[in-house]
Design an enzyme around this catalytic site. Structure first.
Site, mmCIF file in Angstrom:
data_model
loop_
_atom_site.group_PDB
_atom_site.id
_atom_site.type_symbol
_atom_site.label_atom_id
_atom_site.label_comp_id
_atom_site.label_asym_id
_atom_site.label_seq_id
_atom_site.Cartn_x
_atom_site.Cartn_y
_atom_site.Cartn_z
ATOM 1 N N ARG A 17 7.718 40.168 -17.188
ATOM 2 C CA ARG A 17 9.159 40.221 -16.940
ATOM 3 C C ARG A 17 9.925 39.114 -17.666
ATOM 4 O O ARG A 17 11.150 39.162 -17.753
ATOM 5 C CB ARG A 17 9.430 40.169 -15.435
ATOM 6 C CG ARG A 17 9.222 41.524 -14.746
ATOM 7 C CD ARG A 17 9.494 41.434 -13.262
ATOM 8 N NE ARG A 17 8.388 40.806 -12.544
ATOM 9 C CZ ARG A 17 8.396 40.535 -11.245
ATOM 10 N NH1 ARG A 17 9.465 40.800 -10.520
ATOM 11 N NH2 ARG A 17 7.347 39.963 -10.675
ATOM 12 N N LYS A 24 4.230 32.995 -19.785
ATOM 13 C CA LYS A 24 5.191 32.572 -18.763
ATOM 14 C C LYS A 24 5.031 31.107 -18.376
ATOM 15 O O LYS A 24 6.018 30.360 -18.308
ATOM 16 C CB LYS A 24 5.050 33.444 -17.512
ATOM 17 C CG LYS A 24 6.010 33.053 -16.404
ATOM 18 C CD LYS A 24 5.931 33.985 -15.211
ATOM 19 C CE LYS A 24 4.742 33.682 -14.345
ATOM 20 N NZ LYS A 24 4.793 34.402 -13.054
ATOM 21 N N GLN A 77 -10.938 33.945 -16.294
ATOM 22 C CA GLN A 77 -11.024 34.937 -15.225
ATOM 23 C C GLN A 77 -11.696 36.198 -15.740
ATOM 24 O O GLN A 77 -11.508 36.611 -16.886
ATOM 25 C CB GLN A 77 -9.635 35.270 -14.676
ATOM 26 C CG GLN A 77 -9.673 36.203 -13.477
ATOM 27 C CD GLN A 77 -8.295 36.438 -12.868
ATOM 28 O OE1 GLN A 77 -7.317 35.852 -13.306
ATOM 29 N NE2 GLN A 77 -8.224 37.293 -11.856
ATOM 30 N N ASN A 235 9.703 34.640 -12.389
ATOM 31 C CA ASN A 235 9.171 35.852 -13.004
ATOM 32 C C ASN A 235 10.004 36.324 -14.190
ATOM 33 O O ASN A 235 9.550 37.158 -14.971
ATOM 34 C CB ASN A 235 9.080 36.969 -11.959
ATOM 35 C CG ASN A 235 8.018 36.683 -10.919
ATOM 36 O OD1 ASN A 235 6.912 36.281 -11.249
ATOM 37 N ND2 ASN A 235 8.366 36.842 -9.652
ATOM 38 N N LYS A 358 18.695 7.003 -40.178
ATOM 39 C CA LYS A 358 17.376 7.634 -40.208
ATOM 40 C C LYS A 358 16.362 6.646 -40.743
ATOM 41 O O LYS A 358 16.566 6.065 -41.803
ATOM 42 C CB LYS A 358 17.424 8.894 -41.077
ATOM 43 C CG LYS A 358 16.158 9.748 -41.043
ATOM 44 C CD LYS A 358 15.130 9.384 -42.082
ATOM 45 C CE LYS A 358 15.606 9.662 -43.485
ATOM 46 N NZ LYS A 358 14.514 9.380 -44.498
#
Length: 489
Positions: A17, A24, A77, A235, A358
């Site tokens: 999603r 995610k 897993q 989600n 810089k």
């Protein structure tokens, strides 16, 4: 505080999603990925071992985890779905050398608001009571599809019911399962051997373990956390932004309680790894990211964004964008300054309005007040760089360095064509192009004869506004001259 034997962090989900090519748990809030927050909280327990269970985009997630926590173990897993399967994979990884004994904490890679204090409370509660299983719960105002906590008539823990398996009465319960547990390792190992997939989702539920442990005489208990938001995950990107706002508010308020003045918390964003000393002041529309640190009595903002910048005690930084820089005690920056990586400003120094730096080391008390570019340069102490100066560091192929000494006074509109050195105490005139080294105490000038061509505008731009103005000025001058001559007669 008791030290748990291990922590298992579940990070195998895909998160479809999110609609993102990024897994995610790698999405960020507060300057860290979600799994980074989970790992940071878990490490505060000082576990003997920590394992992260992965599956989706396995190599990418594993590398991200190891970049954040090089000591973490990685477990894969199996094809069997469910949190029980994931925990089993983590436990098997932990058992590879020797079976784990003691307390094992299970948490998730997508609960970034979970605090270290809550995890410590969970472990302390679990160990002090000799529990077989302790589940962390929350009273949720909108329990939605969370699993429900079922209790006996005396209020003691009875069971966890997944939402899809719950009846209407059970779904009305407001106490929900966070999914975060403390287990006795032996109980967990034995119970997982008995967990099946006979449920509405066909998954291996970790939530079956408490009932199995209880049936075999183990003590199962529940600890309710104080803030239900700690169990919230993301989600999609809407939820991620909501968690980000909540985390930021919590972070800002923590700094304020520690003595930092944040003028407008609603428009101030402070990363999780930012350090701010007491009596610093943060003005509105300021963002502090990375490992930025702000010293005591410093003032930052408004409208300032700093990433990995060290702001010294009493320094002032106004309307500035900067990264990977160091600002000394009592220094001043801005407004509208741009600090690029490698900028180092000494104590009492100044980088002023519309100045870009810089890879520049600017000494104590030295000033670059306005409208200048300082790149690949070393400026000594108590020197002044005139307005509109440019350190010409690039020859089209390579970068070169300019060195300015101590107590140097440089004129406006100077060009420093690197590599070049200006000695201590030297001066330069306006519009000087420094192509050769300037000895200490010398004056550098670029001489050019000023040429004036009278009436050029009238002769070459007739009919323009400039020509009309010039003619009017000449007429006025002639009229005044005639008047003075008449009076002298």
């Amino acid at each position: 505080m008791a030290q748990p034997a291990a922590v298992i962090v579940l990070a195998a989900g895909q998160g479809t999603r999110m609609k993102s090519k990024l897994p995610k748990i790698m999405h960020e809030i507060g300057g860290r990925s979600m799994v980074g927050h989970a790992l940071a909280a878990a490490r505060t327990l000082d576990p003997q071992r920590l394992v992260v269970v992965v599956r989706h985009d396995r190599d990418r997630v594993a590398q991200h985890v190891l970049d954040f926590d090089p000591q973490a173990l990685i477990a894969d897993q199996s094809d069997v779905p469910g949190t029980g399967s994931a925990v089993l994979a983590g436990l098997q990884k932990l058992d590879e050398n020797a079976p784990v004994e003691g307390t094992v904490v299970v948490t998730y890679g997508d609960v970034p608001l979970l605090t270290a204090d809550t995890l410590r409370d969970l472990v302390a509660h679990h160990d002090s009571r000799g529990n077989a299983v302790t589940v962390l719960t929350a009273i949720h105002p909108e329990p939605g599809k969370y699993g429900r906590i079922l209790r006996d008539a005396d209020g003691s823990f009875a069971d966890i019911r997944e939402f899809k398996d719950a009846n209407q009465a059970e779904r009305a319960v407001a106490e929900v399962n966070s999914g975060i547990f403390a287990f006795d390792a032996t109980v967990l190992r034995d119970a997982l051997d008995k967990v099946d997939v006979n449920n509405a989702q066909g998954e291996m539920y970790l939530t079956d373990v408490p009932a199995i442990a209880r049936a075999e005489g183990g003590l199962v208990d529940a600890l309710t956390m104080g803030d239900y938001m700690e169990l919230e995950g993301a989600n999609d990107r809407v939820q991620l932004a909501e968690l980000g706002r909540y985390l930021n508010r919590r972070t800002v308020e923590s700094h304020m309680r520690n003595g930092v003045s944040v003028i407008d918390p609603a428009t101030t964003w402070i990363g999780s790894d930012v350090a701010i000393a007491a009596d610093a002041v943060i003005h509105p529309n300021t963002q502090l990211h990375g490992i930025t640190s702000v010293g005591e009595d410093a003032v930052v903002g408004p409208e300032t964004t700093l990433t990995n910048v060290r702001v010294g005690r009493g320094a002032i930084v106004v309307r500035t964008h900067g990264s990977d820089s160091t600002l000394g005690e009592g220094s001043s920056v801005g407004p509208f300054a741009y600090l690029r990586p490698g900028t180092e400003l000494g104590a009492g120094g100044k980088i002023g309005t519309y100045v870009e730096t810089k890879n520049a080391q600017i000494g104590a008390g030295s000033k670059v007040p306005h409208l200048s570019y300082v790149g690949d340069a070393t400026i000594g102490e108590h020197s002044n760089i005139g307005a509109a100066s440019v350190f010409v560091n690039y020859d089209g192929v390579n970068k070169h360095r300019t060195t300015i000494g101590n107590h140097v006074r440089m004129g406006s509109d100077n060009m420093y064509v690197a590599p070049v050195t200006v000695g201590d105490g030297a001066y330069s005139g306006a519009s000087t192009t420094v192509r050769k080294d300037v000895p200490a105490g010398a004056l550098a000038l670029t001489e050019g004869r000023q040429v004036i061509v009278e009436n050029w505008v009238l002769d070459n731009r007739a009919g323009t506004a400039a020509a009309d103005a010039a003619q009017a000025a000449q007429d006025s001058t002639t009229s005044h001259s005639d008047a003075r001559e008449s009076e002298s007669r």
